[in-house]
Design a protein around this motif. Structure first.
Motif, PDB file in Angstrom:
ATOM      1  N   SER A   1      -2.030  -3.333  -5.096  1.00 35.47           N
ATOM      2  CA  SER A   1      -1.781  -3.895  -3.769  1.00 35.47           C
ATOM      3  C   SER A   1      -3.060  -4.497  -3.182  1.00 35.47           C
ATOM      4  O   SER A   1      -2.996  -5.433  -2.389  1.00 35.47           O
ATOM      5  CB  SER A   1      -1.212  -2.829  -2.839  1.00 35.47           C
TER       6      SER A   1
ATOM      7  N   ASN B   1       3.220   0.329  -5.743  1.00 37.61           N
ATOM      8  CA  ASN B   1       1.923  -0.184  -5.308  1.00 37.61           C
ATOM      9  C   ASN B   1       1.124  -0.876  -6.408  1.00 37.61           C
ATOM     10  O   ASN B   1      -0.034  -1.212  -6.206  1.00 37.61           O
ATOM     11  CB  ASN B   1       1.091   0.934  -4.691  1.00 37.61           C
TER      12      ASN B   1
ATOM     13  N   GLU C   1       0.848  -1.189   0.000  1.00 38.75           N
ATOM     14  CA  GLU C   1       0.000   0.000   0.000  1.00 38.75           C
ATOM     15  C   GLU C   1       0.883   1.238   0.000  1.00 38.75           C
ATOM     16  O   GLU C   1       1.868   1.310   0.739  1.00 38.75           O
ATOM     17  CB  GLU C   1      -0.882   0.027   1.249  1.00 38.75           C
TER      18      GLU C   1
ATOM     19  N   THR D   1      -5.542   6.261  -2.922  1.00 39.64           N
ATOM     20  CA  THR D   1      -4.472   5.407  -3.415  1.00 39.64           C
ATOM     21  C   THR D   1      -4.707   5.149  -4.892  1.00 39.64           C
ATOM     22  O   THR D   1      -5.723   4.581  -5.268  1.00 39.64           O
ATOM     23  CB  THR D   1      -4.446   4.070  -2.653  1.00 39.64           C
TER      24      THR D   1
END
Length: 144
Positions: free
Chosen positions: A118, A66, A22, A32
């Motif tokens: 991720s 990630n 992450e 994210t």
């Protein structure tokens, strides 16, 4: 599927590339995004790994901190194979939500692209995910 030297090399490259974690976006707070897709921070995206399968077949693995983008290009000997490949690619891309890792649009110059984040490595078994990718590459190349 028989473990050839090439499949072993692909498996090792995928295992190395899928060591992702992450990592929140540095430009948008509390979100994210896959860094390999955003491509804003060059230090978070590693050098792409290109593996030639046969004559014109190629797999490009683009790892980042990630996420990992895997693009596959197959050889086309004639117009019928090109038409078949385009139809099959559109079929997979339309159903990309069902396959979880396929992208809706392939990278230019490639027939298929997959994006593994991720979140995928956290919720799915990484070894099974690698087996799925290798099996997809093998099955598609077998029928072409």
């Amino acid at each position: 599927m028989q473990e050839t030297k090439l499949i072993k090399k692909l498996r090792k490259s995928l295992i190395d590339s899928l060591a992702i974690r992450e990592f929140p976006s540095q430009s948008v707070e509390r979100l994210t995004f896959p860094e390999v897709e955003m491509n804003q921070n060059k230090e978070l995206v590693l050098t792409p790994i290109k593996i030639k399968l046969e004559n014109e077949e190629e797999v490009c693995i683009e790892p980042s901190i990630n996420s990992v983008r895997i693009s596959i290009k197959y050889k086309n000997r004639n117009e019928i194979e090109e038409m078949f490949m385009n139809k099959f690619a559109r079929y997979l891309m339309r159903r990309s939500a069902d396959f979880l890792v396929y992208r809706k649009k392939a990278i230019d110059g490639y027939h298929f692209s997959m994006l593994i984040t991720s979140r995928h490595t956290r919720t799915l078994n990484v070894n099974k995910l690698i087996d799925f990718i290798l099996e997809s590459i093998h099955v598609i190349s077998k029928y072409i």
